[in-house]
Motif scaffolding. Sequence first.
Motif, PDB file in Angstrom:
ATOM      1  N   GLY A  55     -25.985  45.465  -1.833  1.00  0.00           N
ATOM      2  CA  GLY A  55     -27.325  45.049  -1.372  1.00  0.00           C
ATOM      3  C   GLY A  55     -27.382  45.223  -0.161  1.00  0.00           C
ATOM      4  O   GLY A  55     -27.321  45.613   0.765  1.00  0.00           O
ATOM      5  N   PRO A  56     -29.123  45.394   0.416  1.00  0.00           N
ATOM      6  CA  PRO A  56     -29.931  45.661   1.659  1.00  0.00           C
ATOM      7  C   PRO A  56     -29.899  44.317   2.464  1.00  0.00           C
ATOM      8  O   PRO A  56     -29.367  44.893   3.402  1.00  0.00           O
ATOM      9  N   LEU A  57     -29.878  43.620   1.988  1.00  0.00           N
ATOM     10  CA  LEU A  57     -29.238  42.788   3.653  1.00  0.00           C
ATOM     11  C   LEU A  57     -28.236  42.315   3.753  1.00  0.00           C
ATOM     12  O   LEU A  57     -27.825  42.089   5.640  1.00  0.00           O
ATOM     13  N   LYS A  58     -27.115  43.034   3.484  1.00  0.00           N
ATOM     14  CA  LYS A  58     -25.810  43.561   3.781  1.00  0.00           C
ATOM     15  C   LYS A  58     -26.111  44.085   5.170  1.00  0.00           C
ATOM     16  O   LYS A  58     -25.598  44.532   6.140  1.00  0.00           O
ATOM     17  N   VAL A  59     -26.903  45.356   4.393  1.00  0.00           N
ATOM     18  CA  VAL A  59     -26.807  46.747   5.421  1.00  0.00           C
ATOM     19  C   VAL A  59     -27.722  46.576   6.715  1.00  0.00           C
ATOM     20  O   VAL A  59     -27.552  46.142   8.151  1.00  0.00           O
TER      21      VAL A  59
END
Length: 207
Positions: A193-197
């Motif tokens: 998921g992009p939010l975690k990155v």
Amino acid sequence: MASTVCGVLLLALAHEYWVLLAGAMLIGIGSAIFHPESSRVARIASGGRFGTAQSLFQLGGNFGTALGPLLAAFIVVPLGRPSVALFSAAAMLGSFILWRVGNWAEGRRRAGGPRAETALKLSRQRVIWAIVVLALLTFTKNIYTASISSYYTFFLIEKFALTTQQAQLMLFLFLGGMAGGVMLGGLVGDKIGPLKVIWFSILGILP
């Protein structure tokens, strides 16, 4: 790209400092026009792997930035600043490539291909706040990247007595590491998921 071509030529032929500034501004204008639409085109071409597609798109820019010190070391330093005009040929080639890519993307849009725009049910205040945060992050990232890149070469020359060419090679490795991180972030983002990155990259840089 036409604006970029003009900016590169001004950098090569500048006889006063204000002309250098004008050249840099024209390159910046070209970049500002190029990035929003090309980012949408990268999304259209992603096949659903949006993080990987954006990383590949950004990898081009970051790797190009990393190549800058090498070009400076082996072309500009020995041949002088007028040799910068040689790079305008690459910008002209880029104009032709973008013309072809633009035609392809427009064809996909008319055919009803996947659109970059996604309607999100968010309040106007939430959207404005998100844009403000993203703008601040982008400005600070570019400020410290430009600052470190400019400082790093002179630090290496003074501290370790490297030649200009050797220092530029070290800068290439530094910027190449950043480009690798961009690619890795997109690949990992598609998995977890992009939010975690995004949060990891923001909090990881704080120290």
